[in-house]
Every structure is written in C-alpha cells, then in structure tokens.
Design a protein around this motif. Structure first.
Motif, PDB file in Angstrom:
ATOM      1  N   GLN A 114       5.213 -34.127  11.130  1.00 49.55           N
ATOM      2  CA  GLN A 114       5.645 -32.988  10.056  1.00 49.55           C
ATOM      3  C   GLN A 114       5.255 -31.779  10.005  1.00 49.55           C
ATOM      4  O   GLN A 114       5.865 -30.717   9.897  1.00 49.55           O
ATOM      5  N   ALA A 118       7.463 -28.217  10.638  1.00 54.25           N
ATOM      6  CA  ALA A 118       7.458 -27.465   9.780  1.00 54.25           C
ATOM      7  C   ALA A 118       6.851 -25.637  10.756  1.00 54.25           C
ATOM      8  O   ALA A 118       7.149 -24.581  10.774  1.00 54.25           O
ATOM      9  N   ALA A 124      12.832 -21.652   4.805  1.00 53.47           N
ATOM     10  CA  ALA A 124      12.710 -22.353   4.476  1.00 53.47           C
ATOM     11  C   ALA A 124      13.361 -23.648   3.881  1.00 53.47           C
ATOM     12  O   ALA A 124      13.658 -24.965   3.302  1.00 53.47           O
ATOM     13  N   ARG A 129      12.840 -28.916   7.670  1.00 51.77           N
ATOM     14  CA  ARG A 129      11.445 -28.790   6.316  1.00 51.77           C
ATOM     15  C   ARG A 129      11.182 -29.208   5.105  1.00 51.77           C
ATOM     16  O   ARG A 129      10.801 -29.332   4.629  1.00 51.77           O
ATOM     17  N   LYS A 130      12.291 -30.091   4.233  1.00 53.72           N
ATOM     18  CA  LYS A 130      12.724 -30.117   3.406  1.00 53.72           C
ATOM     19  C   LYS A 130      11.523 -31.696   3.519  1.00 53.72           C
ATOM     20  O   LYS A 130      10.817 -32.558   2.935  1.00 53.72           O
ATOM     21  N   GLU A 133       8.265 -30.790   3.573  1.00 48.94           N
ATOM     22  CA  GLU A 133       7.424 -30.585   2.444  1.00 48.94           C
ATOM     23  C   GLU A 133       7.230 -31.722   1.669  1.00 48.94           C
ATOM     24  O   GLU A 133       6.063 -32.539   1.307  1.00 48.94           O
ATOM     25  N   THR A 134       7.957 -32.868   1.402  1.00 49.97           N
ATOM     26  CA  THR A 134       8.585 -34.195   1.197  1.00 49.97           C
ATOM     27  C   THR A 134       6.911 -34.730   1.414  1.00 49.97           C
ATOM     28  O   THR A 134       6.613 -35.663   0.774  1.00 49.97           O
ATOM     29  N   LYS A 136       4.370 -33.991   2.514  1.00 48.85           N
ATOM     30  CA  LYS A 136       2.836 -33.114   3.101  1.00 48.85           C
ATOM     31  C   LYS A 136       2.781 -34.201   1.441  1.00 48.85           C
ATOM     32  O   LYS A 136       1.812 -34.210   0.463  1.00 48.85           O
ATOM     33  N   ARG A 137       3.237 -33.972   0.176  1.00 47.79           N
ATOM     34  CA  ARG A 137       3.488 -34.309  -1.830  1.00 47.79           C
ATOM     35  C   ARG A 137       2.690 -34.886  -0.984  1.00 47.79           C
ATOM     36  O   ARG A 137       2.421 -36.090  -2.412  1.00 47.79           O
TER      37      ARG A 137
ATOM     38  N   SER B 172      -2.328 -27.357   4.965  1.00 45.47           N
ATOM     39  CA  SER B 172      -1.806 -27.516   3.697  1.00 45.47           C
ATOM     40  C   SER B 172      -1.663 -26.445   2.641  1.00 45.47           C
ATOM     41  O   SER B 172      -1.306 -26.915   1.468  1.00 45.47           O
ATOM     42  N   GLN B 174       1.061 -25.218   1.611  1.00 45.05           N
ATOM     43  CA  GLN B 174       2.059 -25.697   0.282  1.00 45.05           C
ATOM     44  C   GLN B 174       1.573 -26.515  -0.237  1.00 45.05           C
ATOM     45  O   GLN B 174       2.170 -26.908  -1.674  1.00 45.05           O
ATOM     46  N   ILE B 175       0.479 -27.467  -0.127  1.00 47.21           N
ATOM     47  CA  ILE B 175      -0.012 -28.200  -1.386  1.00 47.21           C
ATOM     48  C   ILE B 175      -0.832 -27.721  -2.203  1.00 47.21           C
ATOM     49  O   ILE B 175      -1.175 -28.399  -2.789  1.00 47.21           O
TER      50      ILE B 175
END
Lengths: 204, 204
Positions: A114, A118, A124, A129-130, A133-134, A136-137, B172, B174-175
């Motif tokens: 991931q 990225a 973006a 990338r989506k 990001e998902t 990582k969150r 990190s 992004q988070i």
DNA sequence: GTGAGAACAGACAGGTCTGTAGCACTGGAG
DNA sequence: CTCCAGTGCTACAGACCTGTCTGTTCTCAC
C-alpha cells in the motif's frame, strides 16, 4: 450472469482472472508497479492480453485489484491472529507485532504494498490510492479498538503511536538486524502502553 | 532573457546545473520520479536537453543527485537544530521531533523522498537506492549518538525504535490530524526513553 | 577578430508502454 | 450438432520515454 458454476477449469471459470491477478501481484510487489508492463504480466501468467483487459478494464484497475488482494490477505492474517486472543488485548497486540516483525524480516520483503503504490502514484484520484488510504485508516481504527481495551488514558493517541510504529517497521526493514524487529516493536509497544497508563498525562 | 548578469562565474557557471536540479527535484518529489520525463524537466527548467545530459550523464544520475540534494537539506536542518542543544540530548531530540512533525504535517507533504524513490526502484544496484540506504542508516547512527547521551540501558535499541518512529511518521502523514504529529511523536519518545531507563530490561 | 566552451533548439532513433482489433480455437449448453 | 462466450495469438496504433545528433547563438579569453 451465470458464472456460478465456476467449477474447475470449466468455461467461464474465474481461473484466468485469478491467475492474472496472482501473477501481477507477485511482479508488482517485487519489481514495482510502474516497472511492470501488462505485456510482462500476460506473458508470465500465460494468458492473452485480451483476457487481461476483459477482466480488468485498465491497468489502473488491475493495480487497485492488486492492492485489494493484499489488503484482504493482510486483514485475513490479522483476523486469524486476533481470534486467538479475544480476551487479552495485550497478548493480541504482541502477537500482531510478532507476525509483522517476522514478515518485515523476510529475505525478499519489499515494504508494504500500500505504501509503495502510494509512493508511485501521487495523484489523489488514482483508484489504487483510495485502497491504500483506506488500508492505513483501517490500521489505525483496529489499533484503536485494541487500545481501548488496554486501560490507557488516551486510546486514540496510543493507536496513532502504534500505527506510526507499524508503518515505520514496514519501511525500515533495511535498518533491522536479523530478528531484531519483533522484540524492538514489542518493547516499544510495552513502553507506550506503560506510559499511557501512568497518569502523568496532565500536561499538554 | 537577461540571464541576470550571468556574472562572475561567467562561463562554466553552475547556474544551469542548479536550475535543472532544482526543477527536477520539485517535479520528482511532487509527481514521482518515474512519472516525470526528462522532456518535462528541461521544459520546466527552460534549458536544452543537451544541457541536462551534459551535467547529468543519465536520468538515473539525476535521480541520485536529487536524493543527495534532499539528503543535504535534511541533515543541514538537523545540524542547525542540533547545534542549539549541544548539552541537552533530551531537548535536542524533542526539537528534532518538532520540526519533523511540522514538516510531515505540511499541506503538500508527500513523504520522505528517500523512501519514495526506494519504493519506485527496487533494483539494489540503482544509484539512487544507495543514497537512500545511506540516508536511512545515517538516521539510525545519529539517533544512536543521541541515545548514548540519554542514560538508557541499550542505546542501540532506543535508536532503532526512534528510527522506526521517525520513518513511520514520514509515511503516516495521511493518518494524522492537523498538528497531531509532533506531540504524538514526543510523547512516544518520552515513553521509550523512560522505559529504557528503568532497568526492567534484564530479560531477553 | 578568432577560437573554445557552453547553452539553446529541434529533430530523430529506437525502444516500451497501454489499449484495441481481427481471427482462430475450444468446450459446454441448448 | 450448432451456437457462443471465453480464450489465445498476433499485429497494430498512438503515445511517451531516454538518449543522441546536428546546427546555431552567445560570451568570454586571448
């Protein structure tokens, strides 16, 4: 559409799709996404380029599928481990740091897919990338869930710290001695949890 | 055109080389190295392609020069901060985590260039990779030097943990909530140092 | 003035990339 | 047996990429 039978090498089996995705995943991870052309993928997978474009409309879609696959594998492993420590958040965290540290230390480890993707695609709106990001969150979300079971003053901060720690491990494999990662991460987690419990957190 | 008083250096002025490197650095960082072609660099820099290839024999060499430039900037900032806290390792570390946390939170922050390029070029013998690896090891070396001034039981482990933390912060961004990074990092460092001092480190 | 070095401009070679089109084959469903 | 969707194979279009080559202009040093 039918496509239900899906049985062995039958007709509309998903066999070809799987083979493409698995081959692409290996190549993408090992060599980098931009460095791998679709021609190489279809060659190594032993399929026709037409088939690749029928199952994945675009290379970008294939990349996103690659990351989704990695995402599923990762959380699959996570869930398998988590299931063993339902009643002991501390042990669960240690177990996660165990397999993560082990994974990071493998000879051909090349970092978190991931994060790598990225880095390769700054735009973006890129579909991959989506997914990244998902991912990582979701990591922070799950770590927060663990932190909330750990009796610390600010679970969200501990979750953030653990996220940083794990993401850091993913990109720091180069600086670890063999076998160093897991104990290093566990000691760090221990320290962060201890500090989060003692209530000297009144200052800013 | 003017070329503003190309002045002294007159002839072999490094003006053009600098302009190329600076332009390439911005583009490489913002869009990714593989996504930026030399044609775009020469266009944005307003130079001839011949000039680019005279100063940098190869695109790979330009990439390596890009990372070396970033490396110098980074350690330059590090040294400037370190100079202010020669006698207080704890304060120096906090100061570093301060500007690192601030940098990570900038709007257009796109991660550590070294890590990004390493992700884009897996080949171990790529000239830019060597710069990136040197950079990471230098980070751990410097953090170890700080750890040795901090009266902890195992400075090398603390250095490893802090390296993971810093590298983790880089990937990190992004988070993080706005302004979250620095306090999060400082609290984590505080916890790691405290744990490294208390002597419950007799076990493996 | 003359020559040298550096830069600019633009074309080009040779390769690779993504994505498409045409044609033939296969094997199960009706 | 006859469809026909899925697949393989090949060639191709069009774009882009790195790196080279040629020719011209500018400025400095002598």
């Amino acid at each position: 559409m039918s496509k239900i039978s899906s049985n062995p090498v039958g007709h509309g089996s998903t066999d070809v799709r799987d083979r493409i995705l698995e081959t692409a995943s290996k190549l993408f991870y090992k060599q980098g996404v931009r460095a791998v052309g679709v021609d190489l993928v279809v060659d190594k997978a032993g399929v026709a380029k037409t088939s690749l474009y029928r199952h994945f409309g675009t290379k970008d879609d294939l990349i996103a599928a690659f990351l989704e696959r990695e995402d599923q594998d990762f959380w699959g492993q996570w869930d398998r481990v988590a299931a063993k420590y339902e009643h002991d958040a501390r042990a669960e965290l240690d177990a996660h740091l165990g397999w993560i540290g082990e994974r990071v230390g493998r000879p051909n480890y090349r970092g978190c897919p991931q994060i790598n993707v990225a880095a390769e695609f700054p735009e973006a709106d890129h579909p991959a990338r989506k997914v990244a990001e998902t991912h990582k969150r979701e990591m922070r979300r799950r770590l927060k869930a663990i932190a909330e079971r750990l009796d610390v003053a600010v679970p969200d901060e501990l979750a953030g710290q653990l996220s940083v720690l794990v993401n850091g491990a993913f990109v720091s494999s180069q600086i670890f001695e063999p076998g160093e990662a897991t104990p290093l991460l566990r000691h760090a987690a221990e320290a962060l949890i201890s500090a989060g419990r003692s209530s000297n957190r009144i200052d800013l």
